[in-house]
Write a protein that holds these residues in place. Structure first.
Motif, PDB file in Angstrom:
ATOM      1  N   GLY A  40       0.779  -1.218   0.000  1.00 54.68           N
ATOM      2  CA  GLY A  40       0.000   0.000   0.000  1.00 54.68           C
ATOM      3  C   GLY A  40       0.807   1.262   0.000  1.00 54.68           C
ATOM      4  N   GLN A  41       2.130   1.171   0.152  1.00 51.16           N
ATOM      5  CA  GLN A  41       2.953   2.378   0.185  1.00 51.16           C
ATOM      6  C   GLN A  41       3.275   2.826  -1.233  1.00 51.16           C
ATOM      7  OE1 GLN A  41       6.223   2.317   2.924  1.00 51.16           O
ATOM      8  NE2 GLN A  41       7.407   3.754   1.748  1.00 51.16           N
ATOM      9  N   THR A 504     -11.284 -10.160  -3.750  1.00 50.47           N
ATOM     10  CA  THR A 504     -12.686 -10.072  -4.137  1.00 50.47           C
ATOM     11  C   THR A 504     -12.863 -10.595  -5.555  1.00 50.47           C
ATOM     12  OG1 THR A 504     -12.573  -7.827  -5.061  1.00 50.47           O
ATOM     13  CG2 THR A 504     -12.936  -8.026  -2.680  1.00 50.47           C
ATOM     14  N   GLY A 505     -14.097 -10.942  -5.894  1.00 51.29           N
ATOM     15  CA  GLY A 505     -14.394 -11.479  -7.215  1.00 51.29           C
ATOM     16  C   GLY A 505     -15.759 -12.151  -7.193  1.00 51.29           C
ATOM     17  N   PRO A 506     -16.022 -13.125  -8.090  1.00 48.11           N
ATOM     18  CA  PRO A 506     -15.070 -13.700  -9.047  1.00 48.11           C
ATOM     19  C   PRO A 506     -14.856 -12.867 -10.316  1.00 48.11           C
ATOM     20  CG  PRO A 506     -17.172 -14.796  -9.237  1.00 48.11           C
ATOM     21  CD  PRO A 506     -17.302 -13.835  -8.101  1.00 48.11           C
ATOM     22  N   ASP A 507     -15.840 -12.019 -10.655  1.00 51.53           N
ATOM     23  CA  ASP A 507     -15.669 -11.174 -11.834  1.00 51.53           C
ATOM     24  C   ASP A 507     -14.711 -10.035 -11.515  1.00 51.53           C
ATOM     25  OD1 ASP A 507     -17.537 -12.744 -13.174  1.00 51.53           O
ATOM     26  OD2 ASP A 507     -19.212 -11.527 -12.438  1.00 51.53           O
ATOM     27  N   ASP A 508     -13.765  -9.780 -12.410  1.00 54.05           N
ATOM     28  CA  ASP A 508     -12.785  -8.718 -12.224  1.00 54.05           C
ATOM     29  C   ASP A 508     -12.158  -8.776 -10.829  1.00 54.05           C
ATOM     30  OD1 ASP A 508     -13.327  -7.674 -14.789  1.00 54.05           O
ATOM     31  OD2 ASP A 508     -15.049  -6.577 -13.993  1.00 54.05           O
ATOM     32  N   PRO A 509     -11.448  -9.845 -10.506  1.00 53.45           N
ATOM     33  CA  PRO A 509     -10.874  -9.992  -9.158  1.00 53.45           C
ATOM     34  C   PRO A 509      -9.995  -8.801  -8.782  1.00 53.45           C
ATOM     35  CG  PRO A 509     -10.642 -12.025 -10.402  1.00 53.45           C
ATOM     36  CD  PRO A 509     -11.087 -10.980 -11.374  1.00 53.45           C
ATOM     37  N   MET A 510     -10.114  -8.397  -7.531  1.00 50.13           N
ATOM     38  CA  MET A 510      -9.333  -7.286  -7.003  1.00 50.13           C
ATOM     39  C   MET A 510      -8.663  -7.720  -5.703  1.00 50.13           C
ATOM     40  SD  MET A 510      -9.678  -4.642  -9.033  1.00 50.13           S
ATOM     41  CE  MET A 510      -9.127  -3.291  -7.967  1.00 50.13           C
ATOM     42  N   MET A 511      -7.475  -7.129  -5.445  1.00 54.10           N
ATOM     43  CA  MET A 511      -6.820  -7.296  -4.159  1.00 54.10           C
ATOM     44  C   MET A 511      -6.940  -5.988  -3.403  1.00 54.10           C
ATOM     45  SD  MET A 511      -5.644 -10.155  -3.158  1.00 54.10           S
ATOM     46  CE  MET A 511      -5.059  -9.260  -1.731  1.00 54.10           C
ATOM     47  N   VAL A 512      -7.481  -6.056  -2.202  1.00 54.89           N
ATOM     48  CA  VAL A 512      -7.571  -4.894  -1.323  1.00 54.89           C
ATOM     49  C   VAL A 512      -6.564  -5.078  -0.206  1.00 54.89           C
ATOM     50  CG1 VAL A 512      -9.053  -3.507   0.165  1.00 54.89           C
ATOM     51  CG2 VAL A 512     -10.027  -4.617  -1.855  1.00 54.89           C
ATOM     52  N   TRP A 513      -5.621  -4.139  -0.112  1.00 55.77           N
ATOM     53  CA  TRP A 513      -4.634  -4.149   0.975  1.00 55.77           C
ATOM     54  C   TRP A 513      -5.134  -3.184   2.042  1.00 55.77           C
ATOM     55  CZ3 TRP A 513      -1.972  -8.082  -0.641  1.00 55.77           C
ATOM     56  CH2 TRP A 513      -1.583  -8.197  -1.967  1.00 55.77           C
ATOM     57  N   GLN A 514      -5.489  -3.695   3.203  1.00 57.83           N
ATOM     58  CA  GLN A 514      -6.109  -2.885   4.245  1.00 57.83           C
ATOM     59  C   GLN A 514      -5.262  -2.893   5.509  1.00 57.83           C
ATOM     60  OE1 GLN A 514      -9.210  -1.024   4.424  1.00 57.83           O
ATOM     61  NE2 GLN A 514      -8.032  -0.368   6.226  1.00 57.83           N
ATOM     62  N   ARG A 515      -4.787  -1.717   5.896  1.00 59.94           N
ATOM     63  CA  ARG A 515      -4.095  -1.630   7.179  1.00 59.94           C
ATOM     64  C   ARG A 515      -5.142  -1.521   8.283  1.00 59.94           C
ATOM     65  NH1 ARG A 515       1.249   1.962   8.797  1.00 59.94           N
ATOM     66  NH2 ARG A 515       1.825   0.640  10.563  1.00 59.94           N
ATOM     67  N   VAL A 516      -4.978  -2.315   9.332  1.00 60.24           N
ATOM     68  CA  VAL A 516      -5.896  -2.229  10.461  1.00 60.24           C
ATOM     69  C   VAL A 516      -5.716  -0.870  11.115  1.00 60.24           C
ATOM     70  CG1 VAL A 516      -6.550  -3.224  12.675  1.00 60.24           C
ATOM     71  CG2 VAL A 516      -5.854  -4.718  10.796  1.00 60.24           C
ATOM     72  N   SER A 522      -6.030  -0.684  -3.407  1.00 54.67           N
ATOM     73  CA  SER A 522      -6.509  -1.850  -4.136  1.00 54.67           C
ATOM     74  C   SER A 522      -5.842  -1.920  -5.493  1.00 54.67           C
ATOM     75  CB  SER A 522      -8.030  -1.813  -4.292  1.00 54.67           C
ATOM     76  OG  SER A 522      -8.433  -0.662  -5.005  1.00 54.67           O
ATOM     77  N   GLU A 523      -5.828  -3.107  -6.051  1.00 50.55           N
ATOM     78  CA  GLU A 523      -5.224  -3.320  -7.356  1.00 50.55           C
ATOM     79  C   GLU A 523      -5.856  -4.560  -7.974  1.00 50.55           C
ATOM     80  OE1 GLU A 523      -1.341  -6.042  -6.385  1.00 50.55           O
ATOM     81  OE2 GLU A 523      -1.114  -3.870  -6.162  1.00 50.55           O
ATOM     82  N   ALA A 524      -5.647  -4.746  -9.267  1.00 47.77           N
ATOM     83  CA  ALA A 524      -6.170  -5.926  -9.953  1.00 47.77           C
ATOM     84  C   ALA A 524      -5.429  -7.172  -9.478  1.00 47.77           C
ATOM     85  CB  ALA A 524      -6.035  -5.769 -11.456  1.00 47.77           C
TER      86      ALA A 524
END
Length: 574
Positions: A40-41, A504-516, A522-524
């Motif tokens: 995320g940086q 997330t998905g299944p359509d257009d899967p995304m990666m969400v990087w979440q700091r607590v 987010s990115e593909a």
């Protein structure tokens, strides 16, 4: 855009801040060296610090307020640049650190004034200015970050000063900063607290302006401070409530020893307490990248001899856990190494397997079948956990308990001990209608979940409350860390000690990087992503594609690491 507005924007420069950031660098001594940047940086933003200019001569009431809000990007010397927009009387009482409101973008702010530019402004002596914002989050005076989406409104009173220029006479305490610049001006420090057993350290992220002396910032927040309200039931501080810093700074000498001067309340502390204090502060500094060889406490110039205490560390990753071509175990390259007492039992299961979570010490695993049923596997035994189908993917905690919960009954959370002993978890997700994913952190003091609230998918965390024997008995109040997911969650993992990864998905899967307790990015994800495994480092994150390709993160992209994988397993705490 007015000419004055253009002049204000031209006055905002971005300058290199290598000297400032060099005080924050250094490799942690208590964790793995990460390859590349933290998740995320943004690399080019981390090397620059924004500077704003002061008021422009002839600016009207609305432009003065606009310039004042822009000056929030320069926290140096107590926001001295921002104070130039205030009357002397108000500048002396304004408290910028009281709160931070984070809005979506400075360009979306709507500023209206009761006095317009031109002849009316030349004759007026005071004006009321209203600022409408689209808020996304906030930070309180202790540095605690919270999601706070929705509209916001801020009233200002602007008056004509003696020199004829407009200045702000009344305004809310605190500052407003846009989301893009927040992570440039502020930095999240993971303060360390002990768990309830004094055996593990738990991070509590706080956000403070970037300053050339992070050791002082961290010590001030930790000594005399308290954990975040949601985390407090699961942690404790070694610093007694009456112990305070005696000086306003924590200098670090050429020998890399941080000299922490304390008040007289610390002079009679026992050795165990002092050792825990030192361990707690040294870990907090190391996790912030502050290079110190030792923390040294003193009272009135007299050094207090303080040792350190041993704390349990998460198991270092040794490779991904996969089920492939009739084998289960740790894969390095193309070779799969089986786990004694676990792999053979898993391979003996005839029914299709949907998920596997392996204990941190490899002693056992939790196996979920396609029908949702869950088994505890290890030491030559395969024990089915009661509850039948419809359970979320199981998660093993560092104490060896296997956590399960029915997707339609979030309050039915159970931690299963050895011998299939049931421990019902009280106060679990009281306001949640559904739950799809659950992961216990490596410290065992926190649990993260993807839940359904009012028809919206949200990511929440809660403290894990245990009894004196370490048995989980209840959850604390859950706190929302991500308000709305971009799609249905496919996977939830821990990344290091204070970040989550949500696939997330299944359509257009995304990666969400979440700091607590922090912002997210987010990115593909790989186009056919079906599952994810976490890690202690960015380089260790793995994503499995539907075709059996296993992807590793390479810079900001994904590369295929191997193929022929039928299932990607997870390790407890990740």
């Amino acid at each position: 855009m007015t000419d004055a507005r253009r002049r204000v924007l031209r006055g905002i420069a971005v300058v290199a801040a290598a000297v400032l950031l060099s005080a924050c660098t250094g490799l942690p001594t208590s964790s793995d060296v990460e390859v590349g940047l933290p998740l995320g940086q943004v690399p080019d933003e981390s090397e620059f610090l924004p500077l704003a200019s002061g008021p422009v001569d002839g600016a009207g009431p609305a432009e003065i307020v606009e310039g004042f809000m822009e000056a929030a990007i320069t926290p140096d010397e107590g926001w001295q640049t921002a104070r130039k927009f205030l009357t002397p009387e108000f500048a002396a009482t304004w408290r910028p650190a009281e709160a931070v409101a984070i809005d979506a973008d400075a360009s979306t702010r709507r500023i209206t004034s009761s006095v317009q530019d031109g002849e009316e402004a030349e004759q007026a002596t005071e004006a009321d200015v209203q600022v409408q914002t689209e808020l996304v989050a906030s930070v309180d005076e202790t540095g605690e970050y919270s999601d706070a989406p929705g509209p916001g409104s801020m009233p200002f009173q602007v008056v004509r000063a003696e020199d004829g220029e407009w200045r702000i006479a009344k305004a809310p305490d605190g500052i407003v900063i846009d989301e893009r610049l927040f992570s440039v001006v502020f930095i999240g420090y993971a303060l360390s607290y002990f768990d309830q057993t004094w055996k593990r350290l738990v991070p509590d992220v706080r956000w403070f302006p970037r300053r050339p002396a992070p050791a002082t910032t961290i010590a001030q927040a930790l000594i005399g401070g308290t954990p975040s309200a949601w985390l407090e039931p699961a942690v404790q501080s070694a610093f007694p409530p009456d112990v305070r810093l005696a000086l306003g700074a924590v200098p670090i000498g050429t020998d890399q020893i941080a000299d922490v001067a304390l008040n007289s309340a610390a002079q009679n502390l026992d050795q165990t307490t002092l050792a825990r204090m030192r361990t707690q502060l040294e870990r907090s500094l190391a996790d912030a990248g502050v290079r110190v060889n030792q923390v040294q406490f003193s009272v009135d110039g007299r050094v207090l001899g303080a040792g350190v205490v041993e704390v349990e560390q998460p198991t270092a990753p040794s490779g991904s856990l996969v089920l492939a071509e009739g084998a289960f175990g740790t894969i390095v390259g193309d070779e799969i190494t089986p786990i004694p007492g676990v792999s053979s039992e898993i391979l003996s299961i005839a029914q299709p397997i949907a998920a596997i979570d392996v204990a941190a010490d490899d002693s056992h695993a939790a196996v979920q079948l396609d029908d949702g049923s869950v088994f505890r596997v290890g030491d030559g035994q395969i024990d089915q956990l009661p509850g039948g189908p419809g359970l979320v993917t199981p998660s093993i905690d560092p104490y060896g308990y296997t956590w399960t919960v029915p997707t339609g009954d979030p309050r039915g959370l159970i931690a299963w001990g050895a011998g299939v002993t049931e421990h019902r978890i009280a106060k679990a997700f009281p306001d949640v209608s559904g739950i799809t994913h659950l992961r216990v952190a490596a410290d065992g003091a926190r649990v993260a979940a993807v839940v359904n609230v009012g028809g919206q998918r949200r990511v929440v965390v809660a403290a894990v409350i245990r009894d004196g024997a370490g048995v989980p008995v209840a959850l604390g109040d859950e706190v929302e860390v991500l308000g709305t997911l971009p799609g249905a969650a496919i996977g939830l993992v821990w990344l290091g000690s204070d970040r989550l990864g949500i696939l997330t998905g299944p359509d257009d899967p995304m990666m969400v990087w979440q700091r607590v307790a922090g912002p997210s990015t987010s990115e593909a994800a790989p186009s056919d992503a079906v599952s994810i495994a976490g890690s202690r480092t960015t380089a260790g994150v793995r994503v499995l594609g539907a075709s059996g390709a296993l992807f590793a993160r390479s810079g900001s992209a994904w590369r295929e690491a191997t193929s022929g994988v039928s299932l990607l397993a997870t390790r407890a705490g990740q």
